[in-house]
Design an enzyme around this catalytic site. Structure first.
Site, PDB file in Angstrom:
ATOM      1  N   THR A  78       0.834  -1.210   0.000  1.00 46.86           N
ATOM      2  CA  THR A  78       0.000   0.000   0.000  1.00 46.86           C
ATOM      3  C   THR A  78       0.862   1.251   0.000  1.00 46.86           C
ATOM      4  O   THR A  78       0.585   2.205  -0.743  1.00 46.86           O
ATOM      5  CB  THR A  78      -0.950  -0.001   1.204  1.00 46.86           C
ATOM      6  OG1 THR A  78      -1.797  -1.155   1.126  1.00 46.86           O
ATOM      7  CG2 THR A  78      -1.816   1.240   1.214  1.00 46.86           C
ATOM      8  N   ASN A 164      -4.939 -10.684  -7.776  1.00 51.30           N
ATOM      9  CA  ASN A 164      -4.952 -11.320  -6.464  1.00 51.30           C
ATOM     10  C   ASN A 164      -6.143 -12.247  -6.248  1.00 51.30           C
ATOM     11  O   ASN A 164      -6.082 -13.140  -5.413  1.00 51.30           O
ATOM     12  CB  ASN A 164      -4.943 -10.254  -5.356  1.00 51.30           C
ATOM     13  CG  ASN A 164      -6.065  -9.249  -5.516  1.00 51.30           C
ATOM     14  OD1 ASN A 164      -6.182  -8.599  -6.554  1.00 51.30           O
ATOM     15  ND2 ASN A 164      -6.901  -9.106  -4.505  1.00 51.30           N
ATOM     16  N   GLN A 194       1.541 -10.014  -6.389  1.00 54.60           N
ATOM     17  CA  GLN A 194       1.275 -11.443  -6.537  1.00 54.60           C
ATOM     18  C   GLN A 194       2.198 -12.119  -7.551  1.00 54.60           C
ATOM     19  O   GLN A 194       2.121 -13.337  -7.733  1.00 54.60           O
ATOM     20  CB  GLN A 194      -0.190 -11.651  -6.954  1.00 54.60           C
ATOM     21  CG  GLN A 194      -1.202 -11.207  -5.926  1.00 54.60           C
ATOM     22  CD  GLN A 194      -1.188 -12.074  -4.669  1.00 54.60           C
ATOM     23  OE1 GLN A 194      -0.662 -13.184  -4.660  1.00 54.60           O
ATOM     24  NE2 GLN A 194      -1.771 -11.558  -3.596  1.00 54.60           N
ATOM     25  N   SER A 214       5.196  -6.684  -1.774  1.00 53.01           N
ATOM     26  CA  SER A 214       4.879  -6.856  -0.348  1.00 53.01           C
ATOM     27  C   SER A 214       5.476  -8.163   0.149  1.00 53.01           C
ATOM     28  O   SER A 214       5.326  -9.211  -0.493  1.00 53.01           O
ATOM     29  CB  SER A 214       3.363  -6.867  -0.130  1.00 53.01           C
ATOM     30  OG  SER A 214       3.052  -6.969   1.239  1.00 53.01           O
ATOM     31  N   GLY A 215       6.128  -8.117   1.320  1.00 55.79           N
ATOM     32  CA  GLY A 215       6.810  -9.294   1.841  1.00 55.79           C
ATOM     33  C   GLY A 215       5.879 -10.374   2.349  1.00 55.79           C
ATOM     34  O   GLY A 215       6.148 -11.562   2.188  1.00 55.79           O
ATOM     35  N   HIS A 216       4.756  -9.997   2.962  1.00 58.20           N
ATOM     36  CA  HIS A 216       3.929 -11.012   3.622  1.00 58.20           C
ATOM     37  C   HIS A 216       3.132 -11.858   2.643  1.00 58.20           C
ATOM     38  O   HIS A 216       2.484 -12.837   3.039  1.00 58.20           O
ATOM     39  CB  HIS A 216       2.993 -10.365   4.655  1.00 58.20           C
ATOM     40  CG  HIS A 216       1.789  -9.693   4.094  1.00 58.20           C
ATOM     41  ND1 HIS A 216       0.542 -10.282   4.094  1.00 58.20           N
ATOM     42  CD2 HIS A 216       1.631  -8.475   3.525  1.00 58.20           C
ATOM     43  CE1 HIS A 216      -0.338  -9.455   3.546  1.00 58.20           C
ATOM     44  NE2 HIS A 216       0.293  -8.351   3.205  1.00 58.20           N
ATOM     45  N   THR A 252      12.936   4.886  10.683  1.00 57.92           N
ATOM     46  CA  THR A 252      13.909   3.857  11.026  1.00 57.92           C
ATOM     47  C   THR A 252      13.588   2.561  10.292  1.00 57.92           C
ATOM     48  O   THR A 252      12.446   2.107  10.269  1.00 57.92           O
ATOM     49  CB  THR A 252      13.910   3.604  12.547  1.00 57.92           C
ATOM     50  OG1 THR A 252      14.222   4.829  13.209  1.00 57.92           O
ATOM     51  CG2 THR A 252      14.929   2.550  12.929  1.00 57.92           C
ATOM     52  N   CYS A 343      -9.037  -8.958   1.435  1.00 57.03           N
ATOM     53  CA  CYS A 343      -8.761  -7.611   1.932  1.00 57.03           C
ATOM     54  C   CYS A 343     -10.042  -6.911   2.364  1.00 57.03           C
ATOM     55  O   CYS A 343     -10.010  -5.818   2.891  1.00 57.03           O
ATOM     56  CB  CYS A 343      -8.035  -6.791   0.867  1.00 57.03           C
ATOM     57  SG  CYS A 343      -6.417  -7.473   0.464  1.00 57.03           S
TER      58      CYS A 343
END
Length: 771
Positions: A78, A164, A194, A214-216, A252, A343
């Protein structure tokens, strides 16, 4: 690779999120414990942290072929989408020529984060370009002719590499040629979330300007992602502040997330690594899963073509079953799938399948089964076996037929069943002793389910009836009547022509028998000129005290009266029909309508007059027929023509707000049960959910809460109306409703409370949160 720590769970919702790989989780933990330094610090601990960050970046760039393009770490897709859109539109704004009309294009099947972000920044930046959705064909492929026509005036175009919901992928090379021939300078964002690990990407060899990831979605923790920015593409930091990431993205750095990604990138780059499987293996997994689904549900329809979609996504629908029913079935078998896009928590139609032009029922019933490239053969075998087992359990509820099992093994049906398709209702009454049945307002979408139910329970219908001619659908009555009542002579609504008459006061009505009960036909025109109400009674000579159910079609709806502005309607007739119903039945008789727009199941005259002032005025005689007609016309004028695909047959005239129901947690309910023996547990799961759960219990310990509730009544929601009718004298008893997740129990508890069950509660989170 084990996708869950719970041995009984089969997780097939990877497009929503994936479990974190053990190796990635360990890398994240090591980073938190040992490489905890701030990458911006110049001491050794900080330098080691920065080295890990840059190693991760370099591996990502190698994997994706980014060349000289930038790769910036983000919190997820996002943020990456915002970064790309903001960067492109800020630059595009400087190139706008006064008096020229501009557009922004996006694929109609894009994740909602894209069009919503486009609309947001288009307004905030004051660009005010027209945002246009690019159509897709029935296979999900973008309309290149539309792009050719529109892209010349476009400031930005957003597409996706892999969808997706369906797994459909776009031909990026063909798409690029189309875009760049029409506009070489338009900014192009491609959602690649995806595609990672599933499709080859060589970004530097394309003219893609922005590509978020996106990593997840690929076994990394939530909260880490990255975006590719083509060399020379305009860039504006979405987050400013401390100047991290060379000032490109402040804040950070999420080093544990990067450490997890680093491991995953290493595995993807290592061709000898066995954690991620190749395309041939994944295609074979899809073949096995789709074959098992087809065995389990012979009528299954897949909502996409396999030849243009990644093998890790299967999107399907089962005729006669809603997405909620299939999800509940799979969840009871400890299989995790989703309805369309996870989602959004609300189960609705799939806008992706709508855009593809698929039939409405497929969109409303869509199920997405998805897995990741680390799926193992063992997990596929378990999933296939569990899918077949789940479908077999449907025979316990007579939702599917199984010739290998005896009918006495099925849950017997004796009484009223409410079947639904959308907001429309079909009612089936079964008399177990006589093996007879009534079918009222059969919906075409439920023809097969009704047929299966009749066969499974070995029931013979004495009549298959409509309460009126339906304007929003073709009745399923004719097909069922041709099969079961081919020799019966009947009128256009299915009422047998040779029935007897019974005198009720000064009037006489046609009546037929089912077992020891009587069904009385009462003409109640108004909604339509042919509308009837059907009163199921034990004594037709005394309907006020003996009527159990009044099937009133669309004359009286929950919180509403049927509309009277059809060509065949008459508000004057409805006025008299309402008085007629009031004369004939008791105030607590359950009204069973043809539509239930607000999940209230059933109602009574006493409940309706409290919130429906117009109905109250008619029944108390405080208005005449002319006054009623005028007020009714005014109310009907506010009706929208349609809700979804159905014509709205009534408007809400009263207060339909849901009551605040007492909620128990698992612990508080256990405590309540220890101090009170008067609490009555009402489990509203379907019989097949029990069958599956009990099978799972043979290999895993049942949750303590579920164990303690096994002595409760099992009343599936489809039979809730009958339960309410049979327990009129127990309205002050303390009832606690339970289901799988708490959603059904809440809805059912609200319905019971409205009908006078004043001491009703439910288990929040259901059995899902009770273990």
């Amino acid at each position: 690779m084990s996708q869950t720590t719970n041995l009984s769970q089969i997780y097939l919702d990877a497009n929503a999120t994936t479990p974190v790989l053990p190796q990635a989780a360990q890398a994240a933990m090591d980073a938190m414990q040992d490489l905890f330094g701030n990458p911006s610090s110049s001491h050794i601990t900080g330098l080691k942290a920065k080295n890990l960050m840059e190693q991760t970046r370099q591996r990502a760039k190698t994997l994706l072929g980014t060349g000289e393009g930038k790769l910036i770490f983000t919190s997820g897709a996002t943020e990456g989408i915002q970064t790309g859109i903001l960067s492109g539109l800020i630059k595009a704004k400087t190139q706008i020529k006064k008096g020229k009309k501009y557009s922004i294009l996006y694929g109609s099947t894009e994740h909602k984060a894209v069009p919503n972000s486009l609309a947001h920044w288009n307004e905030i930046l004051g660009i005010n370009a027209e945002i246009k959705a690019i159509p897709v064909d029935q296979f999900g492929k973008l309309d290149l002719e539309f792009i050719q026509k529109e892209v010349g005036n476009a400031l930005m175009i957003c597409t996706m590499a892999v969808n997706n919901e369906t797994g459909v992928y776009q031909d990026l090379q063909q798409l690029e040629q189309c875009i760049r021939e029409g506009n070489s300078k338009v900014f192009w964002l491609v959602d690649c979330v995806q595609a990672l690990g599933k499709r080859p990407l060589n970004l530097a060899k394309t003219s893609i300007d922005y590509a978020p990831f996106s990593g997840h979605k690929l076994y990394a923790p939530k909260g880490i992602g990255f975006i590719y920015i083509r060399e020379g593409a305009p860039f504006t930091p979405f987050i400013a502040g401390g100047g991290q990431e060379s000032g490109l993205r402040s804040g950070t750095e999420n080093l544990p997330g990067m450490a997890a990604l680093n491991v995953i990138f290493q595995m993807l780059l290592d061709t000898d690594n066995t954690t991620f499987y190749d395309l041939n293996t994944l295609n074979d997994y899809r073949r096995q899963l789709s074959h098992s689904l087809s065995q389990a549900f012979p009528d299954i329809v897949f909502n996409h073509q396999f030849n243009n979609s990644v093998p890790t996504t299967l999107n399907f629908a089962v005729p006669g079953f809603s997405s909620k029913e299939i999800m509940d079935l799979f969840d009871a078998a400890n299989i995790r799938v989703s309805s369309g896009s996870a989602c959004s928590s609300k189960v609705t139609r799939s806008f992706v399948l709508d855009a593809m032009g698929l039939p409405v029922w497929q969109s409303e019933s869509a199920i997405r089964l998805s897995f990741g490239p680390a799926m193992t053969q063992e997990e596929v075998d378990s999933a296939c076996a569990r899918i077949r087992s789940a479908a077999k359990a449907l025979t316990n509820s007579c939702l599917m037929l199984d010739d290998t099992e005896q009918t006495q093994d099925k849950t017997p049906l004796n009484g009223l069943v409410q079947l639904r398709s959308g907001s429309s209702c079909t009612w089936v009454y079964a008399d177990m002793k006589s093996k007879q049945a009534l079918v009222i307002d059969p919906l075409p979408e439920l023809e097969k389910r009704i047929d299966t139910l009749l066969q499974c329970q070995q029931l013979t219908p004495v009549a298959i009836l409509d309460t009126h001619g339906h304007a929003d659908h073709i009745s399923g009555r004719v097909a069922l009547a041709n099969k079961y009542l081919s020799t019966q002579q009947s009128d256009v609504l299915g009422w047998p022509t040779n029935t007897k008459k019974v005198a009720v006061g000064d009037e006489s009505f046609s009546v037929l028998t089912i077992g020891e009960l009587f069904l009385v036909k009462v003409p109640t025109p108004g909604h339509t000129d042919d509308s009837i109400s059907l009163l199921l009674s034990s004594d037709p000579m005394n309907l006020i005290t003996s009527t159990r159910y009044a099937f009133c079609g669309d004359t009286i709806l929950m919180g509403s009266l049927g509309r009277t502005n059809f060509a065949s309607s008459s508000s004057i007739d409805m006025y008299h029909s309402l008085k007629q119903i009031n004369r004939l039945i008791g105030q607590q008789t359950l009204l069973c309508a043809s539509h239930d727009y607000n999940n209230e199941f059933t109602t009574t005259l006493s409940a309706e007059v409290v919130r429906n002032c117009l109905l109250q005025s008619v029944l108390t005689g405080s208005i005449n027929q002319s006054q009623f007609a005028a007020r009714k016309a005014d109310l009907d004028s506010n009706l929208n023509d349609e809700t979804g695909t159905e014509i709205l047959c009534g408007a809400y005239y009263g207060d339909c707000d849901k009551a605040q129901i007492k909620e128990y947690s698992s612990d508080s309910l256990k405590q309540r049960l220890t101090v009170s023996s008067d609490v009555k547990i009402l489990d509203i799961r379907e019989p097949h959910e029990y069958a599956l759960q009990h099978k799972l219990d043979t290999v895993s310990e049942q949750s303590s809460t579920e164990n303690s509730l096994n002595t409760g009544l099992n009343i599936p929601m489809t039979r809730l109306v009958q339960f309410i009718q049979e327990h009129q004298m127990e309205k002050e008893s303390e009832w606690v409703l339970v289901c799988r997740s708490g959603s059904r129990s809440m809805v059912a508890a609200q319905a019971m409370y409205r009908l006078g069950f004043t001491n009703v509660a439910h288990l929040k989170g259901g059995y899902a949160l009770s273990s």
